[in-house]
Design a protein around this motif. Structure first.
Motif, PDB file in Angstrom:
ATOM      1  N   GLY A   1       0.796  -1.006   0.173  1.00  0.00           N
ATOM      2  CA  GLY A   1      -0.054  -0.080   0.292  1.00  0.00           C
ATOM      3  C   GLY A   1       0.847   1.244   0.018  1.00  0.00           C
ATOM      4  N   ASP A   2       2.317   1.156  -0.009  1.00  0.00           N
ATOM      5  CA  ASP A   2       3.099   2.418  -0.248  1.00  0.00           C
ATOM      6  C   ASP A   2       3.972   2.483  -1.409  1.00  0.00           C
ATOM      7  OD1 ASP A   2       4.468   4.577   1.476  1.00  0.00           O
ATOM      8  OD2 ASP A   2       6.267   3.187   0.837  1.00  0.00           O
ATOM      9  N   GLY A   3       3.419   3.303  -2.231  1.00  0.00           N
ATOM     10  CA  GLY A   3       4.003   3.768  -3.463  1.00  0.00           C
ATOM     11  C   GLY A   3       5.582   3.786  -3.630  1.00  0.00           C
ATOM     12  N   ALA A   4       6.041   4.496  -2.501  1.00  0.00           N
ATOM     13  CA  ALA A   4       7.378   4.797  -2.475  1.00  0.00           C
ATOM     14  C   ALA A   4       8.155   3.535  -2.320  1.00  0.00           C
ATOM     15  CB  ALA A   4       7.473   5.861  -1.180  1.00  0.00           C
ATOM     16  N   SER A   5       7.724   2.927  -1.573  1.00  0.00           N
ATOM     17  CA  SER A   5       8.651   1.455  -1.041  1.00  0.00           C
ATOM     18  C   SER A   5       8.587   0.522  -2.303  1.00  0.00           C
ATOM     19  CB  SER A   5       8.065   0.713   0.083  1.00  0.00           C
ATOM     20  OG  SER A   5       6.862   0.549   0.052  1.00  0.00           O
TER      21      SER A   5
ATOM     22  N   ILE B   1      -6.397  -0.640  -2.834  1.00  0.00           N
ATOM     23  CA  ILE B   1      -6.594  -1.620  -1.796  1.00  0.00           C
ATOM     24  C   ILE B   1      -6.878  -0.581  -0.504  1.00  0.00           C
ATOM     25  CG2 ILE B   1      -4.961  -3.366  -2.424  1.00  0.00           C
ATOM     26  CD1 ILE B   1      -2.856  -2.365  -0.947  1.00  0.00           C
ATOM     27  N   PRO B   2      -7.643  -1.329   0.567  1.00  0.00           N
ATOM     28  CA  PRO B   2      -8.361  -0.656   1.554  1.00  0.00           C
ATOM     29  C   PRO B   2      -7.328   0.273   2.495  1.00  0.00           C
ATOM     30  CG  PRO B   2      -9.354  -2.533   1.461  1.00  0.00           C
ATOM     31  CD  PRO B   2      -8.267  -2.560   0.431  1.00  0.00           C
ATOM     32  N   TRP B   3      -6.012  -0.464   2.596  1.00  0.00           N
ATOM     33  CA  TRP B   3      -5.146   0.404   3.504  1.00  0.00           C
ATOM     34  C   TRP B   3      -4.430   1.400   2.536  1.00  0.00           C
ATOM     35  CZ3 TRP B   3      -5.754  -4.823   2.409  1.00  0.00           C
ATOM     36  CH2 TRP B   3      -4.897  -5.496   1.782  1.00  0.00           C
TER      37      TRP B   3
ATOM     38  N   VAL C   1       8.810  -6.321   6.232  1.00  0.00           N
ATOM     39  CA  VAL C   1       7.809  -6.638   7.140  1.00  0.00           C
ATOM     40  C   VAL C   1       7.492  -5.615   7.954  1.00  0.00           C
ATOM     41  CG1 VAL C   1       7.368  -8.007   9.312  1.00  0.00           C
ATOM     42  CG2 VAL C   1       8.435  -9.133   7.489  1.00  0.00           C
ATOM     43  N   ILE C   2       8.277  -4.465   8.302  1.00  0.00           N
ATOM     44  CA  ILE C   2       8.053  -3.369   9.159  1.00  0.00           C
ATOM     45  C   ILE C   2       7.146  -2.447   8.180  1.00  0.00           C
ATOM     46  CG2 ILE C   2       9.104  -1.265  10.272  1.00  0.00           C
ATOM     47  CD1 ILE C   2      11.215  -3.195  10.955  1.00  0.00           C
ATOM     48  N   LEU C   3       7.695  -2.502   6.932  1.00  0.00           N
ATOM     49  CA  LEU C   3       6.816  -1.407   5.867  1.00  0.00           C
ATOM     50  C   LEU C   3       5.453  -1.959   5.816  1.00  0.00           C
ATOM     51  CD1 LEU C   3       9.588  -1.038   3.069  1.00  0.00           C
ATOM     52  CD2 LEU C   3       8.840   0.610   4.963  1.00  0.00           C
ATOM     53  N   LEU C   4       5.295  -3.302   5.443  1.00  0.00           N
ATOM     54  CA  LEU C   4       3.969  -4.000   5.387  1.00  0.00           C
ATOM     55  C   LEU C   4       2.887  -3.595   6.596  1.00  0.00           C
ATOM     56  CD1 LEU C   4       4.860  -7.327   3.678  1.00  0.00           C
ATOM     57  CD2 LEU C   4       3.469  -5.437   2.700  1.00  0.00           C
ATOM     58  N   LEU C   5       3.422  -3.767   7.794  1.00  0.00           N
ATOM     59  CA  LEU C   5       2.957  -3.499   9.148  1.00  0.00           C
ATOM     60  C   LEU C   5       2.760  -2.199   9.731  1.00  0.00           C
ATOM     61  CD1 LEU C   5       3.873  -6.940  10.953  1.00  0.00           C
ATOM     62  CD2 LEU C   5       1.800  -6.695   9.508  1.00  0.00           C
ATOM     63  N   GLN C   6       3.500  -1.334   8.911  1.00  0.00           N
ATOM     64  CA  GLN C   6       3.495  -0.033   9.490  1.00  0.00           C
ATOM     65  C   GLN C   6       3.903   0.135  10.801  1.00  0.00           C
ATOM     66  OE1 GLN C   6       0.068   1.953   7.832  1.00  0.00           O
ATOM     67  NE2 GLN C   6       0.481   1.132   5.891  1.00  0.00           N
ATOM     68  N   LEU C   7       5.030  -0.487  11.322  1.00  0.00           N
ATOM     69  CA  LEU C   7       5.451  -0.624  12.725  1.00  0.00           C
ATOM     70  C   LEU C   7       6.092   0.702  13.189  1.00  0.00           C
ATOM     71  CD1 LEU C   7       6.547  -4.267  13.091  1.00  0.00           C
ATOM     72  CD2 LEU C   7       4.310  -3.306  13.593  1.00  0.00           C
ATOM     73  N   LEU C   8       6.840   1.449  12.420  1.00  0.00           N
ATOM     74  CA  LEU C   8       7.529   2.683  12.509  1.00  0.00           C
ATOM     75  C   LEU C   8       7.179   3.599  11.348  1.00  0.00           C
ATOM     76  CD1 LEU C   8      10.752   0.930  14.119  1.00  0.00           C
ATOM     77  CD2 LEU C   8       8.892   2.156  15.385  1.00  0.00           C
ATOM     78  N   GLU C   9       7.589   4.897  11.673  1.00  0.00           N
ATOM     79  CA  GLU C   9       7.716   5.774  10.581  1.00  0.00           C
ATOM     80  C   GLU C   9       8.985   5.407   9.499  1.00  0.00           C
ATOM     81  OE1 GLU C   9       5.668   8.263  10.222  1.00  0.00           O
ATOM     82  OE2 GLU C   9       4.770   8.130  11.942  1.00  0.00           O
TER      83      GLU C   9
END
Length: 438
Positions: free
Chosen positions: A112-116, A153-155, A249-257
């Protein structure tokens, strides 16, 4: 007056960059400054620009360290196994390479993040394209098409904004357009095959003229020798794989900035791969140019969005856009919204559209007896979904073109028709399935 000023600002910027009269960097900075002065905001421009720069600063930091991180991983050969698998399947066939690009982008874009998404796919595929002599514009076009559809996608940002603005959930906004999204994905795969076939014909004609033979891919599978710095050990590559998987994984779960994640990840990667300062300097010399170019472009985009938002031009543009819709067209408002949603990405930021334009459109259709949910569904068929990879108002676009080393105007010209086609295909299916009505 503000609306006219805003449309003039965006229109002149697009005209100058499309026709290559000025560079994108100059257009992003000077055009809004000139129109800001003409609008009587001379004394406030400093404040507007400062706010715009602060807004994009976290993105610029993230991109700077993300480019350095993935550049280091490419240098160390982390993506070589993936490249070899794609080459073995596709051989030297640009059409299969383009298809592979689309499929992998569709999977990567699930975060869900275009940049990554752009960081990962461009880092993986650009070496393949270069070795096969394929145009990087093919890469940016195919990646942009696939990432655009998946941004529904919803997220993802657009759908999340639509749900928040209209106070609806994913079952009311996203689920009804799943068939349309599936059709969009099929269209993207068709487009990738078509674009790849045209590129294959171009390369074959050029190879025939130059006397180049690419029928034997053995040489292609021999990837460029990577810079060997220090002791290359198996455990280093293992750490690189684990570090990158953890990052994903961190990017997918958005655990940190994201900017925090990439700063720390790059520091750890440097410690493991290039502990000596001399070797780190060599890395910065090899890839520093890309970092400076992309980051400068993002800060320049901050000037444009800062002035448009601070002056109130964006709000005025949204209100004027809605005011020109005749009452007689109220019944077809969902279709009009869908058809114009992709081009609107060139004019409106996602916040401006979903928090400014969308509520007014929804209220208008409600007053005419329509369903506001249809307006939300129509909006996500293009606005900052299929449209975001070519919008100058999103930082991700500059990652895509910057890492691929292509001109923004050339990228927009190549992608615009295909992206609009994606929206039109999804709009047609949405009409047929009842997600939106005429």
């Amino acid at each position: 007056m503000l609306a006219v000023l805003g449309f003039a600002t965006v229109g002149v910027f697009l005209a100058l960059t499309f026709t290559r009269k000025v560079s994108v960097l100059l257009g992003l900075v000077l055009v809004p400054v000139v129109f800001g002065v003409l609008g009587g905001f001379t004394g406030e421009l400093g404040e507007f620009i400062a706010k715009g720069l602060l807004t994009v600063a976290p993105v610029a930091i993230m991109i700077a360290f993300a480019i350095l991180y993935f550049s280091l991983m490419v240098d160390r050969g982390l993506f070589d196994p993936v490249i070899r698998v794609v080459l073995r399947w596709a051989g030297a066939d640009p059409m299969k390479i383009a298809l592979g690009t689309a499929v992998i982008t569709l999977m990567v874009a699930l975060d869900g993040d275009g940049a990554s998404t752009f960081l990962i796919t461009v880092s993986t595929f650009l070496p393949i394209y270069r070795r096969l002599g394929m145009s990087p514009l093919v890469l940016t076009c195919v990646v942009g098409l696939a990432a655009g559809v998946m941004n529904m996608i919803p997220w993802g940002g657009p759908t999340a904004r639509a749900m928040a603005t209209l106070d609806l959930d994913s079952s009311e906004i996203f689920v009804p357009v799943i068939p349309a999204m599936a059709a969009g994905i099929i269209w993207v795969l068709f487009a990738a095959a078509f674009i790849g076939r045209r590129e294959r014909d171009r390369i074959r004609a050029k190879d025939a003229e130059d006397g180049v033979d690419r029928s034997d891919i053995t040489a292609l599978l021999q990837l460029p020798e990577r810079p060997q710095v220090g002791r290359q050990a198996r455990w280093v590559q293992t750490v690189n794989v684990l570090l990158t998987l953890g990052l994903v994984v961190i990017l997918l779960l958005q655990l940190l900035e994201l900017h925090v994640v990439f700063v720390v990840a790059f520091a750890v990667a440097l410690l493991v791969n290039l502990p000596r300062w001399e070797d780190q300097q060599a890395l910065f010399e090899r890839h520093g140019g890309n970092v400076v170019m992309v980051v400068a472009m993002i800060f320049a985009a901050g000037v444009l969005t800062g002035i448009l938002n601070g002056s109130g031009m964006i709000t005025a543009m949204a209100e004027s856009l809605v005011s020109v819709i005749p009452t007689s067209a109220g019944g077809s408002l969902p279709v009009l919204t869908a058809v114009t949603s992709m081009p609107a990405s060139l004019v409106f930021t996602p916040d401006a559209y979903y928090f400014g334009v969308l509520p007014v459109l929804a209220e208008t259709t409600t007053s005419l007896g329509g369903d506001p949910a249809e307006i939300g569904r129509a909006a996500i068929l293009g606005q900052m979904t299929t449209g975001f990879p070519l919008s100058p108002l999103t930082a991700a676009t500059f990652i895509l073109v910057g890492m691929s080393d292509v001109d923004l105007g050339a990228h927009q010209r190549r992608l615009f028709g295909w992206a609009l086609g994606t929206t039109l295909v999804m709009t047609t299916v949405a009409l047929l399935t009842g997600a939106i009505s005429w």
